[in-house]
Design a protein around this motif. Structure first.
Motif, PDB file in Angstrom:
ATOM      1  N   THR A   1      10.035  43.026  24.434  1.00 16.33           N
ATOM      2  CA  THR A   1      11.114  42.505  25.256  1.00 16.33           C
ATOM      3  C   THR A   1      10.606  42.223  26.664  1.00 16.33           C
ATOM      4  OG1 THR A   1      12.737  43.783  24.017  1.00 16.33           O
ATOM      5  CG2 THR A   1      13.436  42.929  26.132  1.00 16.33           C
ATOM      6  N   VAL A   2      10.945  41.065  27.168  1.00 19.56           N
ATOM      7  CA  VAL A   2      10.639  40.699  28.553  1.00 19.56           C
ATOM      8  C   VAL A   2      11.947  40.728  29.336  1.00 19.56           C
ATOM      9  CG1 VAL A   2       9.799  38.902  30.091  1.00 19.56           C
ATOM     10  CG2 VAL A   2       8.662  39.304  27.904  1.00 19.56           C
ATOM     11  N   SER A   3      11.985  41.521  30.385  1.00 22.57           N
ATOM     12  CA  SER A   3      13.177  41.652  31.221  1.00 22.57           C
ATOM     13  C   SER A   3      13.054  40.723  32.429  1.00 22.57           C
ATOM     14  CB  SER A   3      13.335  43.110  31.684  1.00 22.57           C
ATOM     15  OG  SER A   3      14.496  43.259  32.464  1.00 22.57           O
ATOM     16  N   VAL A   4      14.014  39.810  32.572  1.00 21.12           N
ATOM     17  CA  VAL A   4      13.973  38.796  33.620  1.00 21.12           C
ATOM     18  C   VAL A   4      15.171  38.970  34.538  1.00 21.12           C
ATOM     19  CG1 VAL A   4      13.896  36.331  34.114  1.00 21.12           C
ATOM     20  CG2 VAL A   4      12.832  37.215  32.038  1.00 21.12           C
ATOM     21  N   GLU A   5      14.907  39.059  35.819  1.00 21.76           N
ATOM     22  CA  GLU A   5      15.981  39.215  36.805  1.00 21.76           C
ATOM     23  C   GLU A   5      16.738  37.906  37.004  1.00 21.76           C
ATOM     24  OE1 GLU A   5      13.975  40.337  40.301  1.00 21.76           O
ATOM     25  OE2 GLU A   5      13.717  42.439  39.730  1.00 21.76           O
ATOM     26  N   PRO A   6      18.017  37.983  37.388  1.00 25.09           N
ATOM     27  CA  PRO A   6      18.741  36.762  37.788  1.00 25.09           C
ATOM     28  C   PRO A   6      18.082  36.126  39.010  1.00 25.09           C
ATOM     29  CG  PRO A   6      20.261  38.590  37.423  1.00 25.09           C
ATOM     30  CD  PRO A   6      18.883  39.176  37.405  1.00 25.09           C
ATOM     31  N   GLU A   7      18.014  34.806  39.023  1.00 28.39           N
ATOM     32  CA  GLU A   7      17.372  34.074  40.113  1.00 28.39           C
ATOM     33  C   GLU A   7      18.423  33.444  41.020  1.00 28.39           C
ATOM     34  OE1 GLU A   7      14.499  31.271  38.748  1.00 28.39           O
ATOM     35  OE2 GLU A   7      13.638  32.641  37.258  1.00 28.39           O
ATOM     36  N   HIS A   8      17.963  33.004  42.197  1.00 33.47           N
ATOM     37  CA  HIS A   8      18.849  32.284  43.117  1.00 33.47           C
ATOM     38  C   HIS A   8      19.145  30.870  42.626  1.00 33.47           C
ATOM     39  CE1 HIS A   8      18.482  35.593  45.777  1.00 33.47           C
ATOM     40  NE2 HIS A   8      17.277  35.309  46.236  1.00 33.47           N
ATOM     41  N   TYR A   9      18.342  30.355  41.741  1.00 27.96           N
ATOM     42  CA  TYR A   9      18.440  28.979  41.262  1.00 27.96           C
ATOM     43  C   TYR A   9      19.779  28.737  40.562  1.00 27.96           C
ATOM     44  CZ  TYR A   9      17.377  24.983  38.197  1.00 27.96           C
ATOM     45  OH  TYR A   9      17.410  23.797  37.523  1.00 27.96           O
ATOM     46  N   ILE A  10      20.474  27.654  40.958  1.00 29.41           N
ATOM     47  CA  ILE A  10      21.742  27.238  40.354  1.00 29.41           C
ATOM     48  C   ILE A  10      21.468  25.966  39.559  1.00 29.41           C
ATOM     49  CG2 ILE A  10      24.145  26.622  40.774  1.00 29.41           C
ATOM     50  CD1 ILE A  10      23.919  27.991  43.494  1.00 29.41           C
ATOM     51  N   PRO A  11      21.349  26.050  38.227  1.00 30.75           N
ATOM     52  CA  PRO A  11      20.938  24.889  37.439  1.00 30.75           C
ATOM     53  C   PRO A  11      22.058  23.909  37.077  1.00 30.75           C
ATOM     54  CG  PRO A  11      21.136  26.812  36.019  1.00 30.75           C
ATOM     55  CD  PRO A  11      21.447  27.278  37.415  1.00 30.75           C
ATOM     56  N   VAL A  12      23.280  24.143  37.544  1.00 30.79           N
ATOM     57  CA  VAL A  12      24.389  23.245  37.190  1.00 30.79           C
ATOM     58  C   VAL A  12      24.145  21.861  37.793  1.00 30.79           C
ATOM     59  CG1 VAL A  12      26.882  22.940  37.218  1.00 30.79           C
ATOM     60  CG2 VAL A  12      25.908  25.235  37.278  1.00 30.79           C
TER      61      VAL A  12
ATOM     62  N   ALA B   1      14.338  25.409  47.788  1.00 30.75           N
ATOM     63  CA  ALA B   1      14.695  24.894  46.460  1.00 30.75           C
ATOM     64  C   ALA B   1      14.780  26.015  45.432  1.00 30.75           C
ATOM     65  CB  ALA B   1      13.676  23.854  46.014  1.00 30.75           C
ATOM     66  N   ASN B   2      14.643  27.268  45.894  1.00 35.96           N
ATOM     67  CA  ASN B   2      14.754  28.468  45.055  1.00 35.96           C
ATOM     68  C   ASN B   2      13.641  28.575  44.018  1.00 35.96           C
ATOM     69  OD1 ASN B   2      17.060  29.482  46.363  1.00 35.96           O
ATOM     70  ND2 ASN B   2      18.425  28.243  45.100  1.00 35.96           N
ATOM     71  N   PHE B   3      12.435  28.112  44.382  1.00 41.31           N
ATOM     72  CA  PHE B   3      11.244  28.396  43.593  1.00 41.31           C
ATOM     73  C   PHE B   3      10.676  29.744  44.029  1.00 41.31           C
ATOM     74  CE2 PHE B   3      11.516  23.994  42.495  1.00 41.31           C
ATOM     75  CZ  PHE B   3      10.829  23.867  41.292  1.00 41.31           C
ATOM     76  N   ILE B   4      10.077  30.465  43.089  1.00 39.82           N
ATOM     77  CA  ILE B   4       9.562  31.809  43.330  1.00 39.82           C
ATOM     78  C   ILE B   4       8.050  31.798  43.178  1.00 39.82           C
ATOM     79  CG2 ILE B   4       9.673  34.227  42.608  1.00 39.82           C
ATOM     80  CD1 ILE B   4      12.354  33.550  41.255  1.00 39.82           C
ATOM     81  N   PRO B   5       7.297  32.335  44.141  1.00 43.51           N
ATOM     82  CA  PRO B   5       5.842  32.416  43.945  1.00 43.51           C
ATOM     83  C   PRO B   5       5.502  33.373  42.813  1.00 43.51           C
ATOM     84  CG  PRO B   5       6.509  33.599  45.934  1.00 43.51           C
ATOM     85  CD  PRO B   5       7.720  32.865  45.449  1.00 43.51           C
ATOM     86  N   LEU B   6       4.588  32.972  41.983  1.00 47.29           N
ATOM     87  CA  LEU B   6       4.191  33.780  40.834  1.00 47.29           C
ATOM     88  C   LEU B   6       3.370  34.961  41.322  1.00 47.29           C
ATOM     89  CD1 LEU B   6       4.995  33.012  37.958  1.00 47.29           C
ATOM     90  CD2 LEU B   6       2.636  32.383  37.532  1.00 47.29           C
ATOM     91  N   ASP B   7       3.814  36.187  41.011  1.00 40.74           N
ATOM     92  CA  ASP B   7       3.101  37.385  41.455  1.00 40.74           C
ATOM     93  C   ASP B   7       2.280  37.970  40.310  1.00 40.74           C
ATOM     94  OD1 ASP B   7       5.014  38.466  39.834  1.00 40.74           O
ATOM     95  OD2 ASP B   7       6.131  39.450  41.412  1.00 40.74           O
ATOM     96  N   GLN B   8       1.529  39.029  40.621  1.00 44.76           N
ATOM     97  CA  GLN B   8       0.633  39.611  39.637  1.00 44.76           C
ATOM     98  C   GLN B   8       1.392  40.232  38.467  1.00 44.76           C
ATOM     99  OE1 GLN B   8      -2.700  39.249  39.612  1.00 44.76           O
ATOM    100  NE2 GLN B   8      -2.621  40.202  37.587  1.00 44.76           N
ATOM    101  N   GLN B   9       2.573  40.765  38.729  1.00 46.42           N
ATOM    102  CA  GLN B   9       3.346  41.382  37.654  1.00 46.42           C
ATOM    103  C   GLN B   9       3.757  40.346  36.609  1.00 46.42           C
ATOM    104  OE1 GLN B   9       6.747  43.555  39.000  1.00 46.42           O
ATOM    105  NE2 GLN B   9       6.923  44.729  37.112  1.00 46.42           N
ATOM    106  N   ALA B  10       4.137  39.141  37.062  1.00 40.26           N
ATOM    107  CA  ALA B  10       4.478  38.081  36.118  1.00 40.26           C
ATOM    108  C   ALA B  10       3.253  37.642  35.329  1.00 40.26           C
ATOM    109  CB  ALA B  10       5.080  36.894  36.871  1.00 40.26           C
TER     110      ALA B  10
END
Length: 527
Positions: free
Chosen positions: A5-16, A104-113
């Protein structure tokens, strides 16, 4: 099948989509449909206009680093810029580019990802090695001057000094097929591992040591980040992968379904060193490459980087060596026999040995070419744009996300009355979940900041209050009209004020002009 299982947090991105959001807000506005539509249009126009300087700076600075820049650019720009001018433009471009990505609510990819992505294999099982020596680390030095990563919190990934990688949105990719070659590879690998393990156990028994028991692997739950302020829980995505213990004779005749979480949108920025080892250390290629890709499986993340090489897995190398040694041993035995029976057969068997080795090498090269072809096809299908096209795409994404945050924050305040930041954040997230089934971490601070700048909200202590719709339209219209004030005849010269101005009533006493009499034109005779 192995399931993790991969647990993903809610993001700021609004895709509507923008138009869908407007339609829903208008359908809920009752008799204020026209005013709500005007609010959406005015707010979008103002945000676009206020980012014009940022857009111009991005386009102007990137012009000198674009891979598709004109050949005669320097002559059109007044000559070759100095090293100092290059560095100034490069620094300003990178800072504005990262700012655009964040808004634009892009997230820098960190080492954990990255660790989550590397935990499993998906469709590309061959190890991919990226030649980081070909990347110019001088490009990203300006972003790490304070010793922190882009978000100032997380641990930078290992590739951060060579390339920048941002993500937005997480999806799910599924594949269903026979996977014949993958299963065959696992059967052979499992057999070889079993043989070498038995040989190791026999050697340990001779030394008086106990063989190591087989410990079954358990499903691990990986996490993709820390905590957020969202009312929604983390999203749990099941990862279904193919393991050697899942392969048996019957599995070759059944379709197997795999599932892998994906990065919905990726943006990559990098610069390569010039060709040639001698010139790489002293010269510099100013070209900055920017690419955007979509729906990249997490386990196949390494294939997006340039300058990559496909290498053999240790088990594949063992298989190649085993088959080669076995073949050579058999042919060598026949050679020795041939020397006794008929010396002339030696040449024929030597040719057979060379042919066998060549076939083994060609088999490996064919397998490698097949995987490289799969990688190339996958990247071609998932690549969306590069260079200046990515810059313009990100600017549009930034404006749209800022518009959505400001519009939703004002709408929820207008409907629910004065409230604090936490309640407003909850109202926005609940509304998005109810109307669009989207579980997002609404960035309420950005929305309120934009509304405060536009004078559409006020704050009294901890409570925020929105002005009414008519007042909001009036203030936005006034702001739009006052961007330029060169028309001294009219206090308001914006497009909205012109459209809403009073019509001109003609004077009934004025004399109507008469049409002039037509002038007779004689035809010209043509000889």
């Amino acid at each position: 099948m192995a399931r993790t299982t991969v647990s993903v947090e809610p993001e700021h991105y609004i895709p509507v989509p923008r138009h869908r959001l407007i339609d829903v807000l208008k359908s809920e506005s009752g008799d204020r449909t026209t005013s709500t539509d005007a609010l959406c249009r005015l707010l979008a126009a103002l945000i676009h206009f206020e980012y014009r300087e940022l857009i111009d700076e991005l386009k102007q600075d990137y012009l000198r680093f674009d891979p598709a820049r004109p050949e005669r650019l320097n002559s059109m720009m007044g000559g070759e810029p100095s090293e100092e001018e290059y560095e100034k433009s490069e620094r300003r471009f990178l800072e504005n580019f990262v700012k655009t990505l964040e808004k634009a609510n892009f997230i820098p990819l960190d080492q954990q990802a990255i660790d989550v992505a590397d935990a499993e294999d998906y469709l590309f099982s061959l190890p991919v090695e990226v030649d980081w020596r070909r990347f110019d680390a001088r490009l990203t030095d300006v972003l790490f001057e304070d010793g922190t990563y882009l978000d100032g919190i997380s641990e930078p990934p290992e590739f951060a000094q060579h390339a920048l990688l941002f993500r937005r949105g997480v999806g799910v990719d599924q594949y269903k097929g026979f996977l014949f070659f993958q299963k065959l590879d696992m059967v052979i690998s499992k057999t070889l591992i079993w043989i070498f393990r038995k040989i190791g156990d026999l050697l340990r028994r001779k030394k008086g040591e106990e063989p190591e028991p087989d410990v079954p692997t358990e499903n691990e739950k990986t996490d993709d980040g820390g905590g957020t302020n969202s009312i929604h829980a983390d999203r749990e995505i099941e990862r279904i992968t193919l393991k050697p213990e899942d392969v048996n004779l019957r599995s070759f005749f059944k379709r197997t379904q795999l599932q892998e979480p994906t990065f919905s949108q990726l943006v990559m920025v990098y610069r390569l060193l010039p060709d040639g080892k001698d010139s790489a250390a002293t010269s510099i290629d100013r070209t900055i490459h920017i690419k955007t890709l979509v729906d990249i499986p997490m386990a196949d993340l390494e294939v997006v980087f340039p300058e990559k090489r496909l290498s053999m897995k240790p088990v594949d190398l063992i298989k190649l060596i085993t088959t080669t040694v076995t073949g050579v041993a058999i042919v060598s035995f026949k050679l020795m026999t041939a020397l006794v029976v008929n010396p002339y057969l030696l040449f024929i068997l030597m040719g057979s040995l060379i042919a066998y080795v060549g076939r083994t090498v060609m088999g490996y090269r064919t397998s490698r070419a097949r995987y490289e072809h799969l990688v190339t096809d996958a990247l071609y299908a998932k690549s969306r744009d590069n260079g200046l096209g990515v810059v313009l795409f990100l600017v549009d994404c930034m404006e749209e996300q800022e518009w959505k945050e400001a519009l939703l924050a004002w709408t929820m305040l207008d409907r629910n009355g004065p409230c604090d930041t936490e309640k407003l954040d909850k109202y926005c997230e609940e509304w998005l979940d109810e109307k669009f089934n989207i579980k997002t971490d609404f960035e309420v601070e950005d929305g309120l900041g934009k509304l405060l700048e536009l004078d559409l909200v006020s704050k009294n202590g901890e409570l925020w209050t929105a002005c009414d719709l008519d007042t909001a339209l009036e203030r936005l219209d006034t702001r739009w009209d006052n961007y330029f004030q060169y028309n001294s005849d009219s206090p308001s010269s914006g497009p909205e004020s012109i459209a809403s101005s009073d019509p001109v009533v003609p004077d009934p006493t004025a004399v109507e002009p008469t049409d002039p009499e037509p002038i007779a034109v004689e035809p010209i005779a043509v000889e």
